[in-house]
Design an enzyme around this catalytic site. Structure first.
Site, PDB file in Angstrom:
ATOM      1  N   ALA A 150      -8.854  -6.385  -0.282  1.00 58.05           N
ATOM      2  CA  ALA A 150      -9.501  -5.772   0.875  1.00 58.05           C
ATOM      3  C   ALA A 150     -10.905  -6.306   1.109  1.00 58.05           C
ATOM      4  CB  ALA A 150      -9.545  -4.259   0.713  1.00 58.05           C
TER       5      ALA A 150
ATOM      6  N   LEU B 110      -5.070   8.753  -0.875  1.00 56.77           N
ATOM      7  CA  LEU B 110      -3.686   8.373  -0.569  1.00 56.77           C
ATOM      8  C   LEU B 110      -2.741   9.567  -0.548  1.00 56.77           C
ATOM      9  CD1 LEU B 110      -3.346   5.095  -2.685  1.00 56.77           C
ATOM     10  CD2 LEU B 110      -3.271   5.255  -0.200  1.00 56.77           C
TER      11      LEU B 110
ATOM     12  N   SER C 172      -3.169   0.652  -2.589  1.00 51.98           N
ATOM     13  CA  SER C 172      -2.000   1.021  -3.391  1.00 51.98           C
ATOM     14  C   SER C 172      -2.337   0.708  -4.836  1.00 51.98           C
ATOM     15  CB  SER C 172      -0.761   0.230  -2.956  1.00 51.98           C
ATOM     16  OG  SER C 172       0.412   0.761  -3.540  1.00 51.98           O
TER      17      SER C 172
ATOM     18  N   TYR D 107       5.800  -0.945 -11.514  1.00 53.43           N
ATOM     19  CA  TYR D 107       4.872  -1.393 -10.477  1.00 53.43           C
ATOM     20  C   TYR D 107       5.639  -2.109  -9.366  1.00 53.43           C
ATOM     21  CZ  TYR D 107       1.787  -4.370  -7.841  1.00 53.43           C
ATOM     22  OH  TYR D 107       1.174  -5.016  -6.795  1.00 53.43           O
TER      23      TYR D 107
ATOM     24  N   LYS E  36       6.065  -1.052  -5.168  1.00 58.73           N
ATOM     25  CA  LYS E  36       5.850  -1.905  -3.999  1.00 58.73           C
ATOM     26  C   LYS E  36       7.109  -1.970  -3.134  1.00 58.73           C
ATOM     27  CE  LYS E  36       2.523  -3.543  -3.240  1.00 58.73           C
ATOM     28  NZ  LYS E  36       1.288  -2.988  -2.609  1.00 58.73           N
TER      29      LYS E  36
ATOM     30  N   PRO F 210       2.259 -11.301  -0.912  1.00 49.61           N
ATOM     31  CA  PRO F 210       1.713 -12.286  -1.851  1.00 49.61           C
ATOM     32  C   PRO F 210       2.265 -12.065  -3.262  1.00 49.61           C
ATOM     33  CG  PRO F 210       0.127 -10.542  -1.483  1.00 49.61           C
ATOM     34  CD  PRO F 210       1.345 -10.178  -0.680  1.00 49.61           C
TER      35      PRO F 210
END
Length: 363
Positions: free
Chosen positions: A31, A78, A99, A176, A180, A204
């Site tokens: 970010a 979140l 995230s 993990y 995603k 990515p």
């Protein structure tokens, strides 16, 4: 600053009139570069984070060129419904990067620390987008973890494309990766259930390149520090991953936001590299240093014993050792005219930046 000099603005980015853009999770590794690029392109950024008053986590953003005039920080969680509504209100675009990125999570904490923040966070930010009539496009930071789990799950010669979805990960296996996958699946469900905004996903793999802040809880920073601290000498794991420069990832987000024809998912991987190749890239970039790259690879039985102690999860040992996934990155290049840069250059710039920031020790 070096952001656009490294990855010059694309025509679609230049053609887009300055707009308000909400970026979630602005204190994160990716970010930071996204915010820097947006500001340099002339946009106004509404950034969300857990605590905007913590100067140690936001000072690097507030010092960016254009930040004083065009960066506004908002507190958001979140897991809190409605938490993003104020930040998103009035924005034309949303870039959702927030995230959890944690590879080693105790089984009892997977739901609370990984799955809930990833999925409910996605639900909350997309709900906020639907509440604000101004929003016309959402760019989601997904991952190649949503695309694959075991590099050989479709055969050892399989080349991954945007059509692939991770069939291996679960709450118990590679959690993990599973977080995603679930988050991106939920995003597409919500996107298809409405017609106000369009969704684009950026996928990515291992992200390298210069950090903007002194945060050391990034997996990318930990990876390079593992090498610099000699933990991979004389032997490192024989495993590989897709790699990409963080500045390319930022450019992929802003181009996907700007380009009128951007749609679907985009694998954002420059090339795949073995761990040993990454270490050799450090030595090649700093030939006069005392850095010693690994001279061999550790056998799987040894990794099973020592891996967890050096931050290597048992799942990665079980599924990734001896394997290196291959990706077809032609879609983003053909559809958006995107150009990738060298991961080796990203590694050099990352080490230089880590040294300058004091989050790596001279070697």
């Amino acid at each position: 600053m070096a952001q656009l000099a490294f990855q010059p603005a694309y025509e679609a980015e230049k053609a887009l009139q300055p707009a308000k853009v909400c970026v979630t999770g602005v204190t994160g590794f990716v970010a930071g570069s996204v915010v820097a690029r947006l500001l340099e392109l002339g946009h106004t950024v509404h950034g969300t984070c857990r605590d905007p008053s913590r100067t140690d986590t936001v000072a690097h953003l507030q010092s960016l060129p254009g930040a004083a005039e065009r960066l506004k920080l908002f507190k958001a969680d979140l897991l809190a419904e409605g938490s993003f509504d104020e930040a998103v209100s009035g924005c034309a675009f949303v870039i959702h990067t927030a995230s959890p990125y944690i590879m080693n999570v105790p089984a009892a904490e997977v739901q609370a620390k990984l799955l809930d923040p990833a999925v409910k966070g996605t639900e909350n930010i997309l709900s906020a987008a639907s509440k604000s009539p101004s929003v016309k496009r959402v760019v989601l930071t997904s991952s190649c973890a949503a695309i694959y789990g075991d590099p050989h799950e479709f055969g050892k010669d399989h080349v991954y494309t945007e059509a692939d979805w991770n069939p291996t990960a679960s709450k118990q296996v590679l959690p993990y990766y599973y977080s995603k996958k679930l988050a991106e699946e939920r995003a597409w469900e919500m996107a298809k259930a409405q017609s106000q905004w369009k969704l684009v996903a950026i996928n990515p793999a291992v992200i390298l390149g210069p950090p903007l802040s002194k945060r050391t809880d990034s997996e990318s920073i930990n990876l390079i520090n593992t090498f610099l601290k000699g933990k991979a000498y004389p032997a490192c794991p024989h495993m590989g991953f897709g790699t990409v420069d963080v500045r390319d990832v930022a450019a992929a987000h802003t181009l996907a936001m700007s380009h009128p024809k951007a749609e679907g998912r985009y694998i954002t991987v420059a090339k795949s590299m073995w761990f040993q190749e990454m270490a050799r890239a450090i030595k090649a970039a700093f030939p006069d240093s005392k850095f010693r790259p690994p001279i061999t690879t550790a056998p799987k039985w040894l990794l099973a014993v020592i891996g967890p102690a050096v931050g290597l999860s048992r799942d990665l040992i079980n599924y990734a050792v001896g394997k290196c996934p291959q990706f077809n990155n032609s879609k983003i290049q053909a559809e958006l005219g995107f150009k990738f840069h060298s991961p080796e250059a990203a590694i050099k710039d990352q080490v230089d930046a880590m040294l300058a920031l004091g989050i790596a020790k001279p070697f």
